[in-house]
Design a protein around this motif. Sequence first.
Motif, PDB file in Angstrom:
ATOM      1  N   PRO A  94       0.805  -1.230   0.000  1.00 48.50           N
ATOM      2  CA  PRO A  94       0.000   0.000   0.000  1.00 48.50           C
ATOM      3  C   PRO A  94       0.833   1.273   0.000  1.00 48.50           C
ATOM      4  CG  PRO A  94      -0.734  -1.501   1.721  1.00 48.50           C
ATOM      5  CD  PRO A  94       0.557  -2.030   1.194  1.00 48.50           C
ATOM      6  N   GLN A  95       0.367   2.232  -0.748  1.00 51.51           N
ATOM      7  CA  GLN A  95       0.890   3.591  -0.632  1.00 51.51           C
ATOM      8  C   GLN A  95      -0.226   4.424  -0.020  1.00 51.51           C
ATOM      9  OE1 GLN A  95       2.985   5.176  -4.031  1.00 51.51           O
ATOM     10  NE2 GLN A  95       4.111   3.280  -4.278  1.00 51.51           N
ATOM     11  N   CYS A  96      -1.183   4.878  -0.818  1.00 52.08           N
ATOM     12  CA  CYS A  96      -2.301   5.602  -0.203  1.00 52.08           C
ATOM     13  C   CYS A  96      -3.240   4.615   0.487  1.00 52.08           C
ATOM     14  CB  CYS A  96      -3.045   6.461  -1.221  1.00 52.08           C
ATOM     15  SG  CYS A  96      -4.289   5.609  -2.212  1.00 52.08           S
ATOM     16  N   GLY A  97      -3.334   3.394  -0.051  1.00 56.83           N
ATOM     17  CA  GLY A  97      -4.107   2.330   0.579  1.00 56.83           C
ATOM     18  C   GLY A  97      -5.564   2.237   0.168  1.00 56.83           C
ATOM     19  N   ALA A 125      -5.993 -11.615 -13.588  1.00 58.76           N
ATOM     20  CA  ALA A 125      -6.899 -11.551 -12.438  1.00 58.76           C
ATOM     21  C   ALA A 125      -6.800 -10.236 -11.676  1.00 58.76           C
ATOM     22  CB  ALA A 125      -6.618 -12.710 -11.484  1.00 58.76           C
ATOM     23  N   MET A 126      -5.626  -9.663 -11.631  1.00 56.96           N
ATOM     24  CA  MET A 126      -5.410  -8.471 -10.820  1.00 56.96           C
ATOM     25  C   MET A 126      -5.608  -7.216 -11.677  1.00 56.96           C
ATOM     26  SD  MET A 126      -5.022  -9.813  -7.923  1.00 56.96           S
ATOM     27  CE  MET A 126      -4.755  -8.296  -7.035  1.00 56.96           C
ATOM     28  N   VAL A 127      -6.868  -6.953 -12.002  1.00 50.20           N
ATOM     29  CA  VAL A 127      -7.199  -5.832 -12.888  1.00 50.20           C
ATOM     30  C   VAL A 127      -7.768  -4.633 -12.139  1.00 50.20           C
ATOM     31  CG1 VAL A 127      -7.491  -7.305 -14.907  1.00 50.20           C
ATOM     32  CG2 VAL A 127      -9.452  -6.846 -13.423  1.00 50.20           C
ATOM     33  N   ASN A 128      -7.823  -4.706 -10.814  1.00 46.98           N
ATOM     34  CA  ASN A 128      -8.270  -3.552 -10.033  1.00 46.98           C
ATOM     35  C   ASN A 128      -7.288  -2.405 -10.260  1.00 46.98           C
ATOM     36  OD1 ASN A 128     -10.041  -5.465  -9.071  1.00 46.98           O
ATOM     37  ND2 ASN A 128      -9.669  -5.040  -6.922  1.00 46.98           N
ATOM     38  N   LEU A 129      -7.802  -1.202 -10.293  1.00 40.81           N
ATOM     39  CA  LEU A 129      -6.958  -0.034 -10.531  1.00 40.81           C
ATOM     40  C   LEU A 129      -6.276   0.436  -9.252  1.00 40.81           C
ATOM     41  CD1 LEU A 129      -9.266   2.059 -12.885  1.00 40.81           C
ATOM     42  CD2 LEU A 129      -7.460   0.441 -13.493  1.00 40.81           C
ATOM     43  N   CYS A 130      -5.046   0.919  -9.415  1.00 40.56           N
ATOM     44  CA  CYS A 130      -4.278   1.492  -8.305  1.00 40.56           C
ATOM     45  C   CYS A 130      -3.666   2.788  -8.806  1.00 40.56           C
ATOM     46  CB  CYS A 130      -3.183   0.529  -7.843  1.00 40.56           C
ATOM     47  SG  CYS A 130      -2.095   1.240  -6.588  1.00 40.56           S
ATOM     48  N   ARG A 131      -4.167   3.896  -8.308  1.00 43.40           N
ATOM     49  CA  ARG A 131      -3.664   5.199  -8.757  1.00 43.40           C
ATOM     50  C   ARG A 131      -2.221   5.430  -8.347  1.00 43.40           C
ATOM     51  NH1 ARG A 131      -7.681  10.045  -9.070  1.00 43.40           N
ATOM     52  NH2 ARG A 131      -5.668  10.841  -9.663  1.00 43.40           N
ATOM     53  N   CYS A 132      -1.755   4.736  -7.325  1.00 46.54           N
ATOM     54  CA  CYS A 132      -0.367   4.899  -6.894  1.00 46.54           C
ATOM     55  C   CYS A 132       0.590   4.050  -7.732  1.00 46.54           C
ATOM     56  CB  CYS A 132      -0.218   4.529  -5.420  1.00 46.54           C
ATOM     57  SG  CYS A 132      -1.199   5.564  -4.316  1.00 46.54           S
ATOM     58  N   GLY A 133       0.059   3.122  -8.518  1.00 44.17           N
ATOM     59  CA  GLY A 133       0.887   2.307  -9.404  1.00 44.17           C
ATOM     60  C   GLY A 133       1.677   1.225  -8.700  1.00 44.17           C
ATOM     61  N   THR A 134       1.095   0.586  -7.720  1.00 35.89           N
ATOM     62  CA  THR A 134       1.819  -0.443  -6.966  1.00 35.89           C
ATOM     63  C   THR A 134       1.731  -1.831  -7.614  1.00 35.89           C
ATOM     64  OG1 THR A 134      -0.067  -0.939  -5.525  1.00 35.89           O
ATOM     65  CG2 THR A 134       1.446   0.804  -4.798  1.00 35.89           C
ATOM     66  N   TYR A 135       1.527  -1.876  -8.913  1.00 38.97           N
ATOM     67  CA  TYR A 135       1.291  -3.149  -9.594  1.00 38.97           C
ATOM     68  C   TYR A 135       2.444  -4.149  -9.448  1.00 38.97           C
ATOM     69  CZ  TYR A 135      -2.507  -0.443 -11.548  1.00 38.97           C
ATOM     70  OH  TYR A 135      -3.615   0.351 -11.681  1.00 38.97           O
ATOM     71  N   ASN A 136       3.687  -3.689  -9.496  1.00 41.09           N
ATOM     72  CA  ASN A 136       4.814  -4.614  -9.331  1.00 41.09           C
ATOM     73  C   ASN A 136       4.821  -5.213  -7.926  1.00 41.09           C
ATOM     74  OD1 ASN A 136       5.678  -4.184 -11.954  1.00 41.09           O
ATOM     75  ND2 ASN A 136       7.119  -2.579 -11.380  1.00 41.09           N
ATOM     76  N   ALA A 137       4.544  -4.388  -6.935  1.00 42.85           N
ATOM     77  CA  ALA A 137       4.491  -4.885  -5.561  1.00 42.85           C
ATOM     78  C   ALA A 137       3.305  -5.827  -5.369  1.00 42.85           C
ATOM     79  CB  ALA A 137       4.420  -3.721  -4.571  1.00 42.85           C
ATOM     80  N   ILE A 138       2.185  -5.533  -6.014  1.00 44.66           N
ATOM     81  CA  ILE A 138       1.015  -6.408  -5.945  1.00 44.66           C
ATOM     82  C   ILE A 138       1.366  -7.774  -6.516  1.00 44.66           C
ATOM     83  CG2 ILE A 138      -1.275  -6.821  -6.948  1.00 44.66           C
ATOM     84  CD1 ILE A 138      -1.740  -3.736  -6.646  1.00 44.66           C
ATOM     85  N   SER A 139       1.989  -7.798  -7.685  1.00 40.24           N
ATOM     86  CA  SER A 139       2.374  -9.057  -8.317  1.00 40.24           C
ATOM     87  C   SER A 139       3.344  -9.835  -7.428  1.00 40.24           C
ATOM     88  CB  SER A 139       3.008  -8.783  -9.683  1.00 40.24           C
ATOM     89  OG  SER A 139       3.378  -9.983 -10.309  1.00 40.24           O
ATOM     90  N   ALA A 140       4.318  -9.146  -6.851  1.00 40.74           N
ATOM     91  CA  ALA A 140       5.279  -9.816  -5.955  1.00 40.74           C
ATOM     92  C   ALA A 140       4.575 -10.389  -4.739  1.00 40.74           C
ATOM     93  CB  ALA A 140       6.365  -8.823  -5.538  1.00 40.74           C
TER      94      ALA A 140
END
Length: 148
Positions: A94-97, A125-140
């Motif tokens: 999480p950044q803004c969370g 599967a992980m298509v939810n949007l994240c305005r902070c761009g934490t997609y790499n951390a989400i995948s990890a």
Amino acid sequence: MQVTINGTKHDVDVEPETPLLWVIRDTLGMTGTKYGCGVAQCGACTVLVDGQATRSCVTPVDSVAGMAITTIEAIENDPVGRKVVEAWVANQVPQCGYCQSGQVMAATALIKQNSAPSEDDIAAAMVNLCRCGTYNAISAAVKQATQA
């Protein structure tokens, strides 16, 4: 109408077409599930309905009567959900969370359906949007949760 949320049956006096999100947040006071876009695009409102990731902002409450609904408030009661949350913390996702409850719910649903998802499975599967761009951390974090 009766809904079962986080293992507890609730009698709610709402119109049948009321979005599940508003029953969860406004009627029952569980504010972990977030409102984002209102049109099922962002995923901030994701909950599990009978184990399936579901966008609660467009799900009429009468369509889930009799089903098991899980929100972020109870996700750590599920062994897979607990692993996902632990991986989220370990990877400092999480950044803004704001989107993270929906992200955790989507990741839990994915891992419950596929205990060893590939990179492509995670991306699909992980298509939810994240305005902070934490997609790499989400995948990890998803990968770590599958290895825990």
